[in-house]
Design a protein around this motif. Structure first.
Motif, PDB file in Angstrom:
ATOM      1  N   ALA A   1      -6.106  -0.670   1.352  1.00  0.00           N
ATOM      2  CA  ALA A   1      -6.139  -0.989   2.775  1.00  0.00           C
ATOM      3  C   ALA A   1      -7.407  -1.756   3.156  1.00  0.00           C
ATOM      4  CB  ALA A   1      -6.024   0.286   3.608  1.00  0.00           C
ATOM      5  N   GLU A   2      -8.511  -1.497   2.459  1.00  0.00           N
ATOM      6  CA  GLU A   2      -9.787  -2.170   2.753  1.00  0.00           C
ATOM      7  C   GLU A   2      -9.818  -3.604   2.235  1.00  0.00           C
ATOM      8  OE1 GLU A   2     -12.809   0.136   0.868  1.00  0.00           O
ATOM      9  OE2 GLU A   2     -12.705   1.738   2.354  1.00  0.00           O
ATOM     10  N   GLY A   3      -8.997  -3.910   1.264  1.00  0.00           N
ATOM     11  CA  GLY A   3      -9.034  -5.237   0.664  1.00  0.00           C
ATOM     12  C   GLY A   3      -7.640  -5.762   0.419  1.00  0.00           C
ATOM     13  N   GLN A   4      -7.440  -6.254  -0.793  1.00  0.00           N
ATOM     14  CA  GLN A   4      -6.143  -6.810  -1.168  1.00  0.00           C
ATOM     15  C   GLN A   4      -5.846  -6.422  -2.601  1.00  0.00           C
ATOM     16  OE1 GLN A   4      -3.838  -8.731   0.699  1.00  0.00           O
ATOM     17  NE2 GLN A   4      -2.617  -8.219  -1.093  1.00  0.00           N
TER      18      GLN A   4
ATOM     19  N   ALA B   1      -6.682   3.911   0.316  1.00  0.00           N
ATOM     20  CA  ALA B   1      -7.782   3.433   1.161  1.00  0.00           C
ATOM     21  C   ALA B   1      -8.380   2.156   0.577  1.00  0.00           C
ATOM     22  CB  ALA B   1      -8.850   4.518   1.299  1.00  0.00           C
ATOM     23  N   GLU B   2      -8.526   2.118  -0.733  1.00  0.00           N
ATOM     24  CA  GLU B   2      -9.062   0.934  -1.411  1.00  0.00           C
ATOM     25  C   GLU B   2      -8.152  -0.270  -1.177  1.00  0.00           C
ATOM     26  OE1 GLU B   2      -9.454   0.630  -5.937  1.00  0.00           O
ATOM     27  OE2 GLU B   2     -11.294   1.664  -5.346  1.00  0.00           O
TER      28      GLU B   2
ATOM     29  N   ARG C   1      -7.325  -5.362  -7.792  1.00  0.00           N
ATOM     30  CA  ARG C   1      -7.720  -5.189  -6.392  1.00  0.00           C
ATOM     31  C   ARG C   1      -8.995  -5.978  -6.122  1.00  0.00           C
ATOM     32  NH1 ARG C   1      -5.866  -0.142  -8.242  1.00  0.00           N
ATOM     33  NH2 ARG C   1      -7.647   1.237  -8.236  1.00  0.00           N
TER      34      ARG C   1
ATOM     35  N   THR D   1       0.819  -1.218   0.000  1.00  0.00           N
ATOM     36  CA  THR D   1       0.000   0.000   0.000  1.00  0.00           C
ATOM     37  C   THR D   1       0.849   1.262   0.000  1.00  0.00           C
ATOM     38  OG1 THR D   1      -1.730  -1.180   1.186  1.00  0.00           O
ATOM     39  CG2 THR D   1      -1.857   1.210   1.210  1.00  0.00           C
TER      40      THR D   1
ATOM     41  N   ASP E   1     -16.881  -8.758   0.764  1.00  0.00           N
ATOM     42  CA  ASP E   1     -17.941  -8.064   1.495  1.00  0.00           C
ATOM     43  C   ASP E   1     -18.606  -9.013   2.497  1.00  0.00           C
ATOM     44  OD1 ASP E   1     -19.885  -9.530   0.109  1.00  0.00           O
ATOM     45  OD2 ASP E   1     -20.460  -7.863  -1.191  1.00  0.00           O
ATOM     46  N   GLU E   2     -19.545  -8.484   3.253  1.00  0.00           N
ATOM     47  CA  GLU E   2     -20.155  -9.236   4.358  1.00  0.00           C
ATOM     48  C   GLU E   2     -20.965 -10.447   3.904  1.00  0.00           C
ATOM     49  OE1 GLU E   2     -22.614  -6.059   2.802  1.00  0.00           O
ATOM     50  OE2 GLU E   2     -20.694  -5.896   3.802  1.00  0.00           O
TER      51      GLU E   2
ATOM     52  N   ARG F   1     -11.983  -7.025  -2.731  1.00  0.00           N
ATOM     53  CA  ARG F   1     -12.443  -6.827  -1.354  1.00  0.00           C
ATOM     54  C   ARG F   1     -13.580  -7.810  -1.092  1.00  0.00           C
ATOM     55  NH1 ARG F   1     -16.626  -4.228   0.713  1.00  0.00           N
ATOM     56  NH2 ARG F   1     -17.198  -3.279  -1.272  1.00  0.00           N
TER      57      ARG F   1
END
Length: 161
Positions: A54-57, A51-52, A72, A12, A76-77, A74
């Motif tokens: 950091a939120e995912g990979q 930020a993107e 990239r 990152t 989700d729930e 990410r």
């Protein structure tokens, strides 16, 4: 003797600026296809990209020290991995890097501890034939379309994890 391309997790801090520059270069073609230079990949800030990541990979492909491709994702729930911004430097396209990066991001999230990925999802524009061809060759199937404007319909594709 040529150098080989290596795939690794994006850093990152150190890779973000290089990814952003590559993203700007790669999305020029998409902007031209749709006659829209205000698309998010061309207007994204460095802070937003960090930020993107950091939120995912994120993963990058390097030729020597140069980042020549990136992706990239990410989780989700609900167990969907949203894959985004798969980019390959124009001079490196059609050499399998996009497929290798998709494999890397899928393997990463398939190996995640619970909750594990249930599906992978991505999207592209309806006129982006190369992207659609790659995604379909990797097992992705169209699940929906959404008209963004008169020149752009987003095609969402998905496959089970």
């Amino acid at each position: 003797m040529g150098m080989s391309v290596t795939i690794s997790a994006a850093d990152t801090t150190q890779d973000a600026e290089h990814i952003l520059k590559l993203q700007f270069l790669c999305y020029q073609r998409e902007a031209e296809i749709y006659q829209d230079w205000s698309i998010e990949p061309l207007t994204q800030t460095l802070d937003a990209l960090r930020a993107e990541l950091a939120e995912g990979q994120g993963f990058v492909a390097r030729l020597g020290d140069e980042i020549v491709a990136s992706v990239r994702g990410r989780l989700d729930e609900d167990g969907t991995v949203k894959i985004a911004k798969l980019i390959v430097h124009p001079r490196m396209q059609r050499h399998g890097l996009g497929g290798r990066l998709l494999d890397a991001i899928e393997a990463h999230f398939a190996g995640e501890p619970a909750p594990a990925a249930k599906r992978f999802q991505l999207f592209t524009g309806h006129r982006s034939e190369g992207n659609l061809r790659l995604y379909r060759s990797k097992g992705y199937e169209q699940v929906s379309t959404r008209e963004i404007g008169p020149a752009l319909t987003l095609v969402t594709l998905e496959k089970a994890a």
